[in-house]
Design an enzyme around this catalytic site. Structure first.
Site, PDB file in Angstrom:
ATOM      1  CG  ASP A   1       1.865   4.783   5.836  1.00 27.78           C
ATOM      2  OD1 ASP A   1       1.100   3.883   6.209  1.00 27.78           O
ATOM      3  OD2 ASP A   1       2.370   5.607   6.619  1.00 27.78           O
TER       4      ASP A   1
ATOM      5  CG  ASP B   1       0.001   0.002   2.533  1.00 30.88           C
ATOM      6  OD1 ASP B   1       0.278   1.069   3.072  1.00 30.88           O
ATOM      7  OD2 ASP B   1       0.443  -1.091   2.964  1.00 30.88           O
TER       8      ASP B   1
HETATM    9  N1  ADE Z   1       2.371  -3.118   6.729  1.00 29.95           N
HETATM   10  C1  ADE Z   1       1.843  -3.018   5.502  1.00 29.95           C
HETATM   11  N2  ADE Z   1       1.523  -1.747   5.203  1.00 29.95           N
HETATM   12  C2  ADE Z   1       1.857  -1.004   6.288  1.00 29.95           C
HETATM   13  C3  ADE Z   1       1.783   0.368   6.601  1.00 29.95           C
HETATM   14  N3  ADE Z   1       1.296   1.257   5.730  1.00 29.95           N
HETATM   15  N4  ADE Z   1       2.227   0.776   7.814  1.00 29.95           N
HETATM   16  C4  ADE Z   1       2.735  -0.141   8.690  1.00 29.95           C
HETATM   17  N5  ADE Z   1       2.816  -1.444   8.443  1.00 29.95           N
HETATM   18  C5  ADE Z   1       2.398  -1.876   7.255  1.00 29.95           C
END
Ligand code: ADE
Length: 268
Positions: A210, A208
């Site tokens: 963040d 993803d």
């Molecule tokens: N694991 C997968 N995506 C994450 C994210 N955006 N922040 C922390 N851990 C994760």
């Protein structure tokens, strides 16, 4: 029969198995049992021990994983090189879901996790300037590049305490510092590996963008698990190919990490 393994793999979210037709061992350590039974088998000519980091049923959230037991158990089986696949969020717009980042630096933003084996009398200060094994990293980068991965060679993994995801401001702050990816499990795993003089290589699958990069509500747990599930076969292949390409003899500095230090106990 003495069961031994050279290479350890600690599988992350959604990565609950690696080896077919393998031996399962219930181990315990001075730090309690590892996250689950340890599966030991072969990949090509290499003997491999696999532990699902969160347990097969994902019962351990990141802040409750028995990190010390996992690495101790691997070392007690003979493991000296560890591969650590995990899911992470990207902090940079240039790469998003599906990219494979092999970080070369780490920022610890966890709090309250036990992060040492040496919390008893006597100071043992390991060097940790470069937290990852240079040989393992080079092999993982080459292997990912020769597959169908968008590969990022290097970068900084920020490890947050979780279990919540970051706020938008935290995420923008991490990105503004030039840091690359964010996850919840890369620490204290990396430093505990160093404290046992193990090679440790992190293979980070971006699931993803963040919250700082992405508009909208930000990342959700379902999004991470679903993306990982869609990519788990590719991840298994990458890990297996990396295992086979790791050097049989260690020439990196990881094995000397404890030279000259007075250890309060013998390592397994
Ligand atoms: N694991 C997968 N995506 C994450 C994210 N955006 N922040 C922390 N851990 C994760």
């Amino acid at each position: 029969m003495v069961i031994r393994a050279d290479i350890g793999v600690i599988g992350g979210s959604g990565f609950y198995s690696l080896l077919d037709d393998a031996e399962e061992m219930e181990l315990t350590t001075p730090y309690g049992p590892p996250s689950d039974v340890v599966t030991i088998g072969r990949i090509g000519s290499r003997s491999v021990a696999f532990i699902p980091r969160h347990g097969r049923d994902h019962r351990f959230p990141p802040h409750r994983i028995p990190y010390r037991a996992n690495l101790w158990a691997l070392r007690s089986l003979g493991v000296r090189q560890v591969l650590a696949p995990s899911a992470v969020g990207s902090l940079q717009a240039e790469y998003g879901p599906g990219a494979m980042v092999i970080p070369d630096q780490l920022v610890d933003r966890t709090s309250g996790r036990v992060q040492t084996y040496y919390d008893i009398d006597g100071a043992v200060h390991v060097s940790f300037a470069d937290p990852y094994c240079p040989s393992g990293r080079a092999v993982a980068v080459r292997t990912a590049q020769s597959g169908d991965w968008q590969t990022v060679d290097g970068g900084t993994l920020v490890v947050i305490e979780g279990p919540r995801f970051s706020t938008r401001a935290e995420s923008q702050w991490f990105a503004g510092n030039g840091w690359s990816i964010v996850g919840m499990t890369g620490f204290p795993e990396a430093v505990l590996a160093r404290e046992l003089a193990l090679c440790y290589t992190s293979l980070c699958l971006v699931t993803d963008h963040d919250a700082g990069v992405e508009a909208g509500q930000g990342v959700t747990h379902d999004e991470v698990l679903e993306f990982f599930a869609q990519n788990v076969t590719r991840m298994r292949t990458l890990v297996a190919d990396t295992v086979e390409a790791l050097p049989a003899e260690r020439t990196c500095p990881c094995g000397s990490a404890l030279d000259g230090l007075k250890l309060p106990f013998d390592l397994p």
